[in-house]
Design a protein around this motif. Structure first.
Motif, PDB file in Angstrom:
ATOM      1  N   PHE A  87       0.735  -1.345   0.058  1.00 37.14           N
ATOM      2  CA  PHE A  87      -0.115  -0.318  -0.052  1.00 37.14           C
ATOM      3  C   PHE A  87       0.913   1.252   0.150  1.00 37.14           C
ATOM      4  CE2 PHE A  87      -2.719  -3.351   1.682  1.00 37.14           C
ATOM      5  CZ  PHE A  87      -3.513  -3.379   0.791  1.00 37.14           C
ATOM      6  N   ASN A  88       2.039   1.545   0.172  1.00 36.70           N
ATOM      7  CA  ASN A  88       2.921   2.364   0.198  1.00 36.70           C
ATOM      8  C   ASN A  88       3.447   2.743  -1.334  1.00 36.70           C
ATOM      9  OD1 ASN A  88       5.126   0.872   0.010  1.00 36.70           O
ATOM     10  ND2 ASN A  88       5.950   1.194   2.036  1.00 36.70           N
ATOM     11  N   THR A  89       3.073   2.270  -2.012  1.00 32.74           N
ATOM     12  CA  THR A  89       3.344   2.609  -3.419  1.00 32.74           C
ATOM     13  C   THR A  89       1.902   3.029  -4.173  1.00 32.74           C
ATOM     14  OG1 THR A  89       4.626   0.569  -3.703  1.00 32.74           O
ATOM     15  CG2 THR A  89       4.106   1.524  -5.954  1.00 32.74           C
ATOM     16  N   GLU A  90       1.954   4.107  -5.133  1.00 24.59           N
ATOM     17  CA  GLU A  90       0.875   4.758  -5.742  1.00 24.59           C
ATOM     18  C   GLU A  90      -0.135   3.708  -6.308  1.00 24.59           C
ATOM     19  OE1 GLU A  90      -0.264   8.693  -8.135  1.00 24.59           O
ATOM     20  OE2 GLU A  90       0.932   7.421  -9.139  1.00 24.59           O
ATOM     21  N   HIS A  91      -1.392   3.711  -5.895  1.00 24.00           N
ATOM     22  CA  HIS A  91      -2.317   2.762  -6.414  1.00 24.00           C
ATOM     23  C   HIS A  91      -3.829   3.530  -6.363  1.00 24.00           C
ATOM     24  CE1 HIS A  91      -2.363   2.218  -2.055  1.00 24.00           C
ATOM     25  NE2 HIS A  91      -3.697   1.874  -2.276  1.00 24.00           N
ATOM     26  N   TRP A  92      -4.774   2.701  -6.915  1.00 28.00           N
ATOM     27  CA  TRP A  92      -6.215   3.038  -6.790  1.00 28.00           C
ATOM     28  C   TRP A  92      -7.059   1.905  -6.565  1.00 28.00           C
ATOM     29  CZ3 TRP A  92      -9.466   1.185 -10.646  1.00 28.00           C
ATOM     30  CH2 TRP A  92      -8.741   0.657 -11.590  1.00 28.00           C
ATOM     31  N   HIS A  93      -8.138   2.024  -6.143  1.00 27.90           N
ATOM     32  CA  HIS A  93      -8.981   0.989  -5.643  1.00 27.90           C
ATOM     33  C   HIS A  93     -10.418   1.018  -6.597  1.00 27.90           C
ATOM     34  CE1 HIS A  93      -6.487  -0.312  -2.257  1.00 27.90           C
ATOM     35  NE2 HIS A  93      -6.572   1.101  -1.926  1.00 27.90           N
ATOM     36  N   ASP A  94     -11.128   0.106  -6.831  1.00 29.46           N
ATOM     37  CA  ASP A  94     -12.321  -0.014  -7.537  1.00 29.46           C
ATOM     38  C   ASP A  94     -13.602   0.478  -6.402  1.00 29.46           C
ATOM     39  OD1 ASP A  94     -11.423  -0.947 -10.063  1.00 29.46           O
ATOM     40  OD2 ASP A  94     -11.494  -3.107  -9.079  1.00 29.46           O
ATOM     41  N   GLU A  95     -13.155   0.898  -5.271  1.00 30.05           N
ATOM     42  CA  GLU A  95     -14.285   1.402  -4.349  1.00 30.05           C
ATOM     43  C   GLU A  95     -13.411   2.214  -3.393  1.00 30.05           C
ATOM     44  OE1 GLU A  95     -15.345  -1.169  -0.706  1.00 30.05           O
ATOM     45  OE2 GLU A  95     -15.999  -2.287  -2.288  1.00 30.05           O
ATOM     46  N   ASP A  96     -14.588   2.875  -2.812  1.00 30.88           N
ATOM     47  CA  ASP A  96     -13.931   3.984  -1.653  1.00 30.88           C
ATOM     48  C   ASP A  96     -13.184   3.203  -0.701  1.00 30.88           C
ATOM     49  OD1 ASP A  96     -15.942   5.533  -2.993  1.00 30.88           O
ATOM     50  OD2 ASP A  96     -17.221   5.474  -1.779  1.00 30.88           O
ATOM     51  N   GLY A 133     -10.886   5.041  -7.415  1.00 31.06           N
ATOM     52  CA  GLY A 133     -10.226   5.632  -8.450  1.00 31.06           C
ATOM     53  C   GLY A 133      -9.269   6.789  -8.095  1.00 31.06           C
ATOM     54  N   THR A 134      -9.236   7.234  -6.989  1.00 30.06           N
ATOM     55  CA  THR A 134      -8.015   8.358  -6.382  1.00 30.06           C
ATOM     56  C   THR A 134      -6.777   7.652  -6.278  1.00 30.06           C
ATOM     57  OG1 THR A 134      -9.898   9.076  -5.300  1.00 30.06           O
ATOM     58  CG2 THR A 134      -7.732   9.793  -4.618  1.00 30.06           C
ATOM     59  N   HIS A 135      -5.798   8.334  -6.977  1.00 28.14           N
ATOM     60  CA  HIS A 135      -4.414   7.827  -6.821  1.00 28.14           C
ATOM     61  C   HIS A 135      -3.807   8.253  -5.535  1.00 28.14           C
ATOM     62  CE1 HIS A 135      -3.710   7.413 -11.388  1.00 28.14           C
ATOM     63  NE2 HIS A 135      -4.795   6.870 -11.269  1.00 28.14           N
ATOM     64  N   HIS A 136      -3.374   7.261  -4.923  1.00 29.35           N
ATOM     65  CA  HIS A 136      -2.955   7.500  -3.493  1.00 29.35           C
ATOM     66  C   HIS A 136      -1.807   6.313  -3.106  1.00 29.35           C
ATOM     67  CE1 HIS A 136      -5.884   4.541  -2.606  1.00 29.35           C
ATOM     68  NE2 HIS A 136      -5.502   4.294  -1.336  1.00 29.35           N
ATOM     69  N   TRP A 137      -1.376   6.384  -1.962  1.00 33.88           N
ATOM     70  CA  TRP A 137      -0.529   5.181  -1.100  1.00 33.88           C
ATOM     71  C   TRP A 137      -0.745   5.637   0.332  1.00 33.88           C
ATOM     72  CZ3 TRP A 137       1.663   8.934  -4.248  1.00 33.88           C
ATOM     73  CH2 TRP A 137       2.441   9.954  -3.833  1.00 33.88           C
ATOM     74  N   PHE A 138      -0.343   4.814   1.045  1.00 29.59           N
ATOM     75  CA  PHE A 138      -0.447   4.697   2.642  1.00 29.59           C
ATOM     76  C   PHE A 138       0.570   4.129   3.271  1.00 29.59           C
ATOM     77  CE2 PHE A 138      -1.662   2.951   6.905  1.00 29.59           C
ATOM     78  CZ  PHE A 138      -2.509   4.148   7.211  1.00 29.59           C
ATOM     79  N   ASN A 139       0.956   4.787   4.558  1.00 30.98           N
ATOM     80  CA  ASN A 139       2.018   4.304   5.350  1.00 30.98           C
ATOM     81  C   ASN A 139       1.536   4.437   6.645  1.00 30.98           C
ATOM     82  OD1 ASN A 139       4.266   2.720   6.133  1.00 30.98           O
ATOM     83  ND2 ASN A 139       5.435   3.658   4.199  1.00 30.98           N
ATOM     84  N   LEU A 140       2.499   3.970   7.717  1.00 33.34           N
ATOM     85  CA  LEU A 140       2.273   4.095   9.118  1.00 33.34           C
ATOM     86  C   LEU A 140       3.058   5.145   9.423  1.00 33.34           C
ATOM     87  CD1 LEU A 140       1.853   0.498  10.593  1.00 33.34           C
ATOM     88  CD2 LEU A 140       0.113   2.303   9.874  1.00 33.34           C
ATOM     89  N   CYS A 141       2.704   5.832  10.612  1.00 33.66           N
ATOM     90  CA  CYS A 141       3.608   6.638  11.302  1.00 33.66           C
ATOM     91  C   CYS A 141       4.930   5.974  12.035  1.00 33.66           C
ATOM     92  CB  CYS A 141       2.963   7.842  11.915  1.00 33.66           C
ATOM     93  SG  CYS A 141       2.023   8.886  11.085  1.00 33.66           S
ATOM     94  N   GLY A 142       5.746   6.671  12.582  1.00 35.41           N
ATOM     95  CA  GLY A 142       7.008   6.056  13.178  1.00 35.41           C
ATOM     96  C   GLY A 142       6.552   5.049  14.147  1.00 35.41           C
ATOM     97  N   ASP A 168       5.556   8.277  -6.167  1.00 38.18           N
ATOM     98  CA  ASP A 168       5.410   7.997  -4.578  1.00 38.18           C
ATOM     99  C   ASP A 168       6.819   8.018  -3.829  1.00 38.18           C
ATOM    100  OD1 ASP A 168       6.289   4.886  -4.871  1.00 38.18           O
ATOM    101  OD2 ASP A 168       4.517   5.428  -6.204  1.00 38.18           O
ATOM    102  N   ARG A 169       7.883   7.724  -4.868  1.00 37.59           N
ATOM    103  CA  ARG A 169       9.172   7.705  -4.620  1.00 37.59           C
ATOM    104  C   ARG A 169       9.922   8.906  -4.062  1.00 37.59           C
ATOM    105  NH1 ARG A 169      11.051   4.809  -9.467  1.00 37.59           N
ATOM    106  NH2 ARG A 169       9.167   3.693  -9.587  1.00 37.59           N
ATOM    107  N   GLY A 170       9.273  10.034  -4.544  1.00 37.50           N
ATOM    108  CA  GLY A 170       9.614  11.453  -4.273  1.00 37.50           C
ATOM    109  C   GLY A 170       9.172  11.824  -2.987  1.00 37.50           C
ATOM    110  N   PHE A 171       8.476  11.227  -2.179  1.00 34.76           N
ATOM    111  CA  PHE A 171       7.928  11.541  -1.142  1.00 34.76           C
ATOM    112  C   PHE A 171       8.135  10.641   0.315  1.00 34.76           C
ATOM    113  CE2 PHE A 171       5.337  13.295  -4.258  1.00 34.76           C
ATOM    114  CZ  PHE A 171       5.365  14.510  -3.752  1.00 34.76           C
ATOM    115  N   GLN A 172       8.484  11.117   1.359  1.00 31.39           N
ATOM    116  CA  GLN A 172       8.754  10.335   2.495  1.00 31.39           C
ATOM    117  C   GLN A 172       7.444  10.125   3.436  1.00 31.39           C
ATOM    118  OE1 GLN A 172      11.818  12.120   4.263  1.00 31.39           O
ATOM    119  NE2 GLN A 172      13.465  11.126   3.160  1.00 31.39           N
ATOM    120  N   ALA A 173       7.457   9.226   3.986  1.00 30.68           N
ATOM    121  CA  ALA A 173       6.396   8.923   5.125  1.00 30.68           C
ATOM    122  C   ALA A 173       6.678   9.301   6.278  1.00 30.68           C
ATOM    123  CB  ALA A 173       6.097   7.307   5.092  1.00 30.68           C
TER     124      ALA A 173
END
Length: 189
Positions: A87-96, A133-142, A168-173
């Motif tokens: 989930f920490n690589t840019e992706h999208w889903h078929d639902e919310d 359909g929203t392009h996003h990625w997710f990660n946990l905090c420290g 996504d590689r240009g942004f740190q979590a």
């Protein structure tokens, strides 16, 4: 309460109404709830779902969601790094992607089609709906901890579709929370 950072504009939003208005421009719903239910941090998922049944039923009716569950991720969760890698690589889903955060913190990066990438740091009390359909990625905090109620129309629709854009590689979590925003900046939020 969430924080929104827009790195390209060197901007941070920390006011709930300002955050909700900004996210709405991108089709993302945000609400800050005050958890009204006394649920122990180690309560089983069925107890959490029972405690929040009224709120879950209202969300189901409003969004056509049929399934609710609880995800509970801790540093000692088996295969945590492999799970996060999905989930920490840019992706999208078929639902919310609907999440009500009960405990811990996480970071959604959103890459709008026609705008700058922004990060939404969510924590306990935040309810967020990232539309299909929203392009996003997710990660946990420290602290690598999050517990959230998730809602689905169909869990199969939650499969990630990777964009392979590499953005996504240009942004740190990096999660900071309001405590890391200077008090002078907080006064203007």
């Amino acid at each position: 309460m969430a924080l929104v950072r827009i790195p390209a504009q060197d901007a941070t939003l920390g006011d709930a109404e300002e955050i909700a208005a900004f996210l709405a421009l991108h089709g993302i719903e945000y609400t800050c709830w005050t958890p009204e239910h006394d649920v122990a941090p180690d309560a089983p998922a069925d107890a959490v779902l029972a405690a929040y049944a009224r709120e879950i039923d209202a969300l189901k009716a409003r969004g056509g969601y049929v399934i609710a569950d609880v995800i509970d991720v801790k540093p000692e969760t088996p295969n945590l790094d492999a799970m996060l890698a999905r989930f920490n690589t840019e992706h999208w889903h078929d639902e919310d992607e609907v999440r009500f955060i009960i405990e811990g913190r996480g970071l959604f990066h959103v890459h709008p089609v026609d705008g700058d990438v922004f990060a939404i740091e969510v924590e306990a009390g935040d309810l967020i709906r990232v539309p299909r359909g929203t392009h996003h990625w997710f990660n946990l905090c420290g602290e690598r901890r999050i517990r959230a109620i998730r809602l689905f129309q169909d869990p199969a629709g939650w499969t990630p579709h990777y964009t392979s854009s590499g953005v996504d590689r240009g942004f740190q979590a990096l999660c900071f929370g309001l405590a890391y925003v200077p008090s002078s900046a907080r006064a203007t939020m």
